[in-house]
Design a protein around this motif. Structure first.
Motif, PDB file in Angstrom:
ATOM      1  N   VAL A 105       6.356  23.415   7.576  1.00 39.67           N
ATOM      2  CA  VAL A 105       6.268  22.153   6.839  1.00 39.67           C
ATOM      3  C   VAL A 105       5.253  21.241   7.506  1.00 39.67           C
ATOM      4  CG1 VAL A 105       8.637  22.285   5.959  1.00 39.67           C
ATOM      5  CG2 VAL A 105       8.190  21.089   8.106  1.00 39.67           C
ATOM      6  N   GLN A 106       4.686  20.337   6.705  1.00 37.81           N
ATOM      7  CA  GLN A 106       3.719  19.360   7.185  1.00 37.81           C
ATOM      8  C   GLN A 106       4.350  17.981   7.120  1.00 37.81           C
ATOM      9  OE1 GLN A 106       0.258  19.068   4.696  1.00 37.81           O
ATOM     10  NE2 GLN A 106      -0.720  17.525   5.955  1.00 37.81           N
ATOM     11  N   HIS A 107       4.328  17.258   8.238  1.00 41.15           N
ATOM     12  CA  HIS A 107       4.877  15.905   8.264  1.00 41.15           C
ATOM     13  C   HIS A 107       3.969  14.952   7.496  1.00 41.15           C
ATOM     14  CE1 HIS A 107       8.001  16.209  11.556  1.00 41.15           C
ATOM     15  NE2 HIS A 107       7.517  17.417  11.444  1.00 41.15           N
ATOM     16  N   ALA A 108       4.569  13.968   6.855  1.00 42.68           N
ATOM     17  CA  ALA A 108       3.813  12.945   6.133  1.00 42.68           C
ATOM     18  C   ALA A 108       2.999  12.130   7.132  1.00 42.68           C
ATOM     19  CB  ALA A 108       4.755  12.040   5.358  1.00 42.68           C
ATOM     20  N   LYS A 109       1.786  11.774   6.748  1.00 43.02           N
ATOM     21  CA  LYS A 109       0.942  10.906   7.581  1.00 43.02           C
ATOM     22  C   LYS A 109       1.542   9.508   7.613  1.00 43.02           C
ATOM     23  CE  LYS A 109      -2.905  13.018   8.911  1.00 43.02           C
ATOM     24  NZ  LYS A 109      -3.360  13.040  10.265  1.00 43.02           N
ATOM     25  N   VAL A 110       1.474   8.872   8.768  1.00 44.61           N
ATOM     26  CA  VAL A 110       1.989   7.521   8.944  1.00 44.61           C
ATOM     27  C   VAL A 110       0.854   6.536   8.695  1.00 44.61           C
ATOM     28  CG1 VAL A 110       2.955   5.914  10.625  1.00 44.61           C
ATOM     29  CG2 VAL A 110       3.714   8.284  10.596  1.00 44.61           C
ATOM     30  N   SER A 111       1.130   5.497   7.945  1.00 46.06           N
ATOM     31  CA  SER A 111       0.130   4.473   7.648  1.00 46.06           C
ATOM     32  C   SER A 111      -0.244   3.720   8.921  1.00 46.06           C
ATOM     33  CB  SER A 111       0.677   3.495   6.610  1.00 46.06           C
ATOM     34  OG  SER A 111      -0.230   2.438   6.425  1.00 46.06           O
ATOM     35  N   GLN A 112      -1.528   3.445   9.067  1.00 46.79           N
ATOM     36  CA  GLN A 112      -2.029   2.704  10.230  1.00 46.79           C
ATOM     37  C   GLN A 112      -1.875   1.193  10.053  1.00 46.79           C
ATOM     38  OE1 GLN A 112      -3.440   4.338  13.018  1.00 46.79           O
ATOM     39  NE2 GLN A 112      -2.723   6.199  12.017  1.00 46.79           N
ATOM     40  N   THR A 113      -1.558   0.756   8.816  1.00 49.45           N
ATOM     41  CA  THR A 113      -1.412  -0.673   8.542  1.00 49.45           C
ATOM     42  C   THR A 113      -0.024  -0.952   7.965  1.00 49.45           C
ATOM     43  OG1 THR A 113      -2.319  -0.438   6.313  1.00 49.45           O
ATOM     44  CG2 THR A 113      -3.879  -0.971   8.068  1.00 49.45           C
ATOM     45  N   TYR A 114       0.363  -2.214   8.017  1.00 47.54           N
ATOM     46  CA  TYR A 114       1.629  -2.612   7.412  1.00 47.54           C
ATOM     47  C   TYR A 114       1.488  -2.582   5.887  1.00 47.54           C
ATOM     48  CZ  TYR A 114       3.119  -4.042  12.051  1.00 47.54           C
ATOM     49  OH  TYR A 114       3.454  -4.043  13.368  1.00 47.54           O
ATOM     50  N   ALA A 115       2.541  -2.232   5.190  1.00 43.38           N
ATOM     51  CA  ALA A 115       2.515  -2.088   3.726  1.00 43.38           C
ATOM     52  C   ALA A 115       1.996  -3.352   3.052  1.00 43.38           C
ATOM     53  CB  ALA A 115       3.908  -1.757   3.204  1.00 43.38           C
ATOM     54  N   GLY A 116       1.008  -3.166   2.172  1.00 44.42           N
ATOM     55  CA  GLY A 116       0.475  -4.271   1.398  1.00 44.42           C
ATOM     56  C   GLY A 116      -0.431  -5.220   2.168  1.00 44.42           C
ATOM     57  N   THR A 117      -0.801  -4.871   3.408  1.00 39.53           N
ATOM     58  CA  THR A 117      -1.660  -5.752   4.197  1.00 39.53           C
ATOM     59  C   THR A 117      -2.789  -4.944   4.827  1.00 39.53           C
ATOM     60  OG1 THR A 117      -0.555  -5.469   6.340  1.00 39.53           O
ATOM     61  CG2 THR A 117       0.386  -7.100   4.847  1.00 39.53           C
TER      62      THR A 117
END
Length: 136
Positions: free
Chosen positions: A40-52
């Motif tokens: 399985v491949q883990h989901a990439k984590v966003s480098q920024t806060y949601a919506g900003t």
């Protein structure tokens, strides 16, 4: 393997994945799992806060990546969802296939990287829930 069985999540049908999903970039050179294992491949984590556009601290991004429990099935071993001694397919339940997005515990299996993506080799009994299934 019976791929015809309907798969429903609690409360209704499983949502379908879009054709390209930024959480799961393409990965090359994925190993073939042996026996009853899955890759399985883990989901990439966003480098920024949601919506900003505010960038997260590196330690926070790394912690979120380690704690990730959402993963996409890349490959399935030939003996997945079969009795370990007789080879007879298990009756009932969802049989996962490549492209499915699942919920997994963060501490099970072997983690490794390919193309800057975190992959994990897990046993077929490890996934806890089917979250999304690609449309056929």
């Amino acid at each position: 393997m019976n791929t015809q069985s309907p798969v429903l999540a609690v409360g209704g049908p499983v949502s379908a994945l879009p054709k390209t999903d930024p959480r799961f970039p393409p990965v090359s050179d994925v190993p073939i799992p042996l026996g009853h294992r899955l890759v399985v491949q883990h989901a990439k984590v966003s480098q920024t806060y949601a919506g900003t556009s505010i960038i997260k601290h590196v330690a926070q991004v790394e912690a979120e990546a380690y704690q990730c429990t959402e993963a996409k099935v890349l490959k399935v071993g030939d003996d997945a969802w079969r009795n370990r001694e007789t080879g007879v397919e298990w009756v009932g339940g969802a049989k996962l296939r490549p492209g499915d997005v699942v919920l997994i515990p963060m501490t099970k299996g072997l983690r490794f990287t390919r193309d800057d993506c975190t992959l994990q080799m897990i046993e077929d009994i490890v996934p806890l829930a089917l979250l999304e299934r690609p449309s056929a």
